[in-house]
Scaffold this motif. Structure first.
Motif, PDB file in Angstrom:
ATOM      1  N   SER A 205     -64.484  -0.752  36.398  1.00  0.00           N
ATOM      2  CA  SER A 205     -63.998  -1.465  37.575  1.00  0.00           C
ATOM      3  C   SER A 205     -62.837  -0.748  38.243  1.00  0.00           C
ATOM      4  O   SER A 205     -62.704  -0.768  39.470  1.00  0.00           O
ATOM      5  N   GLY A 206     -61.989  -0.099  37.448  1.00  0.00           N
ATOM      6  CA  GLY A 206     -60.864   0.634  38.021  1.00  0.00           C
ATOM      7  C   GLY A 206     -61.314   1.799  38.876  1.00  0.00           C
ATOM      8  O   GLY A 206     -60.756   2.054  39.959  1.00  0.00           O
ATOM      9  N   TRP A 207     -62.340   2.527  38.417  1.00  0.00           N
ATOM     10  CA  TRP A 207     -62.872   3.644  39.197  1.00  0.00           C
ATOM     11  C   TRP A 207     -63.509   3.150  40.496  1.00  0.00           C
ATOM     12  O   TRP A 207     -63.356   3.769  41.551  1.00  0.00           O
ATOM     13  N   ILE A 208     -64.217   2.021  40.427  1.00  0.00           N
ATOM     14  CA  ILE A 208     -64.853   1.465  41.634  1.00  0.00           C
ATOM     15  C   ILE A 208     -63.800   1.110  42.666  1.00  0.00           C
ATOM     16  O   ILE A 208     -63.913   1.480  43.851  1.00  0.00           O
ATOM     17  N   LEU A 209     -62.762   0.415  42.253  1.00  0.00           N
ATOM     18  CA  LEU A 209     -61.742  -0.068  43.181  1.00  0.00           C
ATOM     19  C   LEU A 209     -60.959   1.085  43.809  1.00  0.00           C
ATOM     20  O   LEU A 209     -60.737   1.104  45.027  1.00  0.00           O
ATOM     21  N   SER A 210     -60.545   2.051  43.001  1.00  0.00           N
ATOM     22  CA  SER A 210     -59.757   3.165  43.537  1.00  0.00           C
ATOM     23  C   SER A 210     -60.588   4.030  44.482  1.00  0.00           C
ATOM     24  O   SER A 210     -60.103   4.450  45.537  1.00  0.00           O
ATOM     25  N   MET A 211     -61.846   4.289  44.125  1.00  0.00           N
ATOM     26  CA  MET A 211     -62.687   5.120  44.989  1.00  0.00           C
ATOM     27  C   MET A 211     -63.040   4.387  46.277  1.00  0.00           C
ATOM     28  O   MET A 211     -63.078   4.994  47.362  1.00  0.00           O
ATOM     29  N   ARG A 212     -63.262   3.095  46.200  1.00  0.00           N
ATOM     30  CA  ARG A 212     -63.584   2.315  47.389  1.00  0.00           C
ATOM     31  C   ARG A 212     -62.407   2.327  48.366  1.00  0.00           C
ATOM     32  O   ARG A 212     -62.583   2.514  49.574  1.00  0.00           O
ATOM     33  N   ASN A 213     -61.200   2.137  47.860  1.00  0.00           N
ATOM     34  CA  ASN A 213     -60.023   2.134  48.725  1.00  0.00           C
ATOM     35  C   ASN A 213     -59.789   3.496  49.376  1.00  0.00           C
ATOM     36  O   ASN A 213     -59.415   3.582  50.553  1.00  0.00           O
ATOM     37  N   MET A 214     -60.012   4.575  48.627  1.00  0.00           N
ATOM     38  CA  MET A 214     -59.844   5.910  49.197  1.00  0.00           C
ATOM     39  C   MET A 214     -60.910   6.203  50.245  1.00  0.00           C
ATOM     40  O   MET A 214     -60.632   6.833  51.275  1.00  0.00           O
ATOM     41  N   MET A 215     -62.134   5.735  50.027  1.00  0.00           N
ATOM     42  CA  MET A 215     -63.193   5.935  51.012  1.00  0.00           C
ATOM     43  C   MET A 215     -62.881   5.189  52.316  1.00  0.00           C
ATOM     44  O   MET A 215     -63.119   5.708  53.415  1.00  0.00           O
ATOM     45  N   VAL A 216     -62.331   3.991  52.198  1.00  0.00           N
ATOM     46  CA  VAL A 216     -61.949   3.236  53.397  1.00  0.00           C
ATOM     47  C   VAL A 216     -60.863   3.976  54.168  1.00  0.00           C
ATOM     48  O   VAL A 216     -60.898   4.066  55.405  1.00  0.00           O
ATOM     49  N   THR A 217     -59.898   4.543  53.457  1.00  0.00           N
ATOM     50  CA  THR A 217     -58.812   5.286  54.106  1.00  0.00           C
ATOM     51  C   THR A 217     -59.322   6.547  54.780  1.00  0.00           C
ATOM     52  O   THR A 217     -58.991   6.853  55.933  1.00  0.00           O
ATOM     53  N   VAL A 218     -60.161   7.294  54.057  1.00  0.00           N
ATOM     54  CA  VAL A 218     -60.674   8.563  54.589  1.00  0.00           C
ATOM     55  C   VAL A 218     -61.617   8.322  55.770  1.00  0.00           C
ATOM     56  O   VAL A 218     -61.665   9.134  56.706  1.00  0.00           O
ATOM     57  N   SER A 219     -62.338   7.228  55.778  1.00  0.00           N
ATOM     58  CA  SER A 219     -63.319   6.957  56.842  1.00  0.00           C
ATOM     59  C   SER A 219     -62.675   6.841  58.217  1.00  0.00           C
ATOM     60  O   SER A 219     -63.351   7.036  59.240  1.00  0.00           O
ATOM     61  N   SER A 220     -61.387   6.539  58.274  1.00  0.00           N
ATOM     62  CA  SER A 220     -60.712   6.399  59.562  1.00  0.00           C
ATOM     63  C   SER A 220     -60.059   7.694  60.042  1.00  0.00           C
ATOM     64  O   SER A 220     -59.416   7.706  61.091  1.00  0.00           O
ATOM     65  N   GLU A 221     -60.213   8.788  59.281  1.00  0.00           N
ATOM     66  CA  GLU A 221     -59.604  10.059  59.673  1.00  0.00           C
ATOM     67  C   GLU A 221     -60.357  10.691  60.841  1.00  0.00           C
ATOM     68  O   GLU A 221     -61.555  10.425  61.066  1.00  0.00           O
ATOM     69  N   ASP A 222     -59.642  11.560  61.579  1.00  0.00           N
ATOM     70  CA  ASP A 222     -60.209  12.184  62.779  1.00  0.00           C
ATOM     71  C   ASP A 222     -61.391  13.090  62.457  1.00  0.00           C
ATOM     72  O   ASP A 222     -62.356  13.167  63.227  1.00  0.00           O
ATOM     73  N   TYR A 223     -61.332  13.815  61.333  1.00  0.00           N
ATOM     74  CA  TYR A 223     -62.415  14.755  61.040  1.00  0.00           C
ATOM     75  C   TYR A 223     -63.727  14.030  60.729  1.00  0.00           C
ATOM     76  O   TYR A 223     -64.803  14.596  60.901  1.00  0.00           O
TER      77      TYR A 223
END
Length: 326
Positions: A205-223
């Motif tokens: 569950s820890g891996w799911i939560l941390s990776m999900r949060n990072m994907m949400v953050t990265v998805s809003s980047e300009d590149y």
């Protein structure tokens, strides 16, 4: 190369500090291991033999603490971890060599499975927000808050019994001798299923939560926006652009978790009486077994430091920005 040499020097200094603490901390624990050994033999030891034990175990009152420290380093440099008080006169290295494979197989395999499973589900949940994968978050968050040992106790209560497939304790059936044959291997696998399931449920569950949060953050980047504008497929943007950059913190955490594999999961091994490093450490603490405690702590320390170094190297390979100064 300069960066790697600086990190290597830092880890060498850290190793010296950790080994020094490893020498002093067990000696701060109250209790006399020699007296415990005398009690074990029901007092059938002469006075001369007791004095010899104090000298043999490096607890001679006529020797200064500094001299004991120097002798400890001399033993380490010669690969000698001393004799165990609990399993006297068995060497500590022999005890660790028998317990370490159990922990590596149990915690190592579950750590790798939980990392890849959790990371994959985290990528899916973060990239496709609102899908079924996102619905796993409340369940996984609840499970991550439940301690390993509590899940283990529940599993023993619900899934073990006289006619159950799952054993409640031990690493293999009584009467078997550890060997790579058709009798021992199935028994060892069957005994490891419940401890492995307990660790897997709590850690994935820890891996799911941390990776999900990072994907949400990265998805809003300009590149990511530029990649979509180029007409790249959604799958390629998710894997080659978003997931690759979001993966960096998880890779660092995975490297650290590999270092802690050697330490095992102390409470899980105690609950299931699993013959790993954690269970041996528990026995050493109860018997004030300095050499065994120091040997186990030393192995854990070295493995964690090596894992940290591997994490730094992984960052150099995955993130070019870390190769540039300033």
């Amino acid at each position: 190369m300069k960066y790697l040499l600086q990190r290597l020097a830092f880890y060498l200094f850290t190793a010296w500090a950790a080994i020094t603490l490893n020498f002093f901390i067990p000696r701060l624990i109250p209790g006399d291991p020699v007296q415990s050994l005398i009690t074990k033999f029901q007092g059938q030891i002469s006075t001369e033999a007791v004095d010899s034990l104090y000298v043999l175990f490096g607890l001679d009152e006529n020797k200064s603490l500094w001299q004991e420290y120097l002798d400890y380093w001399n033993q380490l440099l010669h690969g000698d971890l001393g004799l165990s008080f609990t399993f006297f006169p068995t060497p500590v290295s022999e005890i660790i060599s028998k317990s370490l494979p159990w922990t590596l197989m149990l915690v190592g395999i579950t750590t790798i499975i939980s990392f890849f499973l959790g990371t994959g589900l985290g990528i899916l949940a973060g990239w496709r927000r609102g899908s079924w994968a996102d619905g796993l978050l409340p369940v996984t968050t609840f499970l991550s808050s439940v301690p390993y040992f509590w899940l283990g106790i529940i599993a023993i209560y619900l899934l073990t019994g006289p006619d159950s497939f799952f054993p409640s304790s031990g690493g293999f059936d009584n009467g078997l001798v550890p060997a790579f044959d058709q009798y021992f291997i199935p028994s060892a696998i069957r005994h490891s299923l419940l401890p492995a399931l307990t660790i897997l449920i709590s850690s994935v569950s820890g891996w799911i939560l941390s990776m999900r949060n990072m994907m949400v953050t990265v998805s809003s980047e300009d590149y990511i926006t530029v990649a979509h504008a180029k007409g790249l497929s959604d799958r390629r943007v998710a894997t080659s652009y978003a997931a690759r950059n979001a993966l960096l913190p998880n890779v660092s955490g995975f490297a650290l978790s590999l270092g802690f594999i050697v330490g095992g999961t102390l409470l899980v091994e105690i609950v299931f009486s699993y013959p790993g490093i954690g269970f041996q450490l528990f026995q050493a603490l109860g018997a004030t077994d300095y050499p065994l405690m120091q040997g186990i702590f030393l192995i854990i320390t070295i493995s964690v430091l090596v894992a940290n170094l591997l994490a730094d190297v992984a960052y150099l390979l995955l993130d070019p920005r870390t190769r540039k100064e300033g």
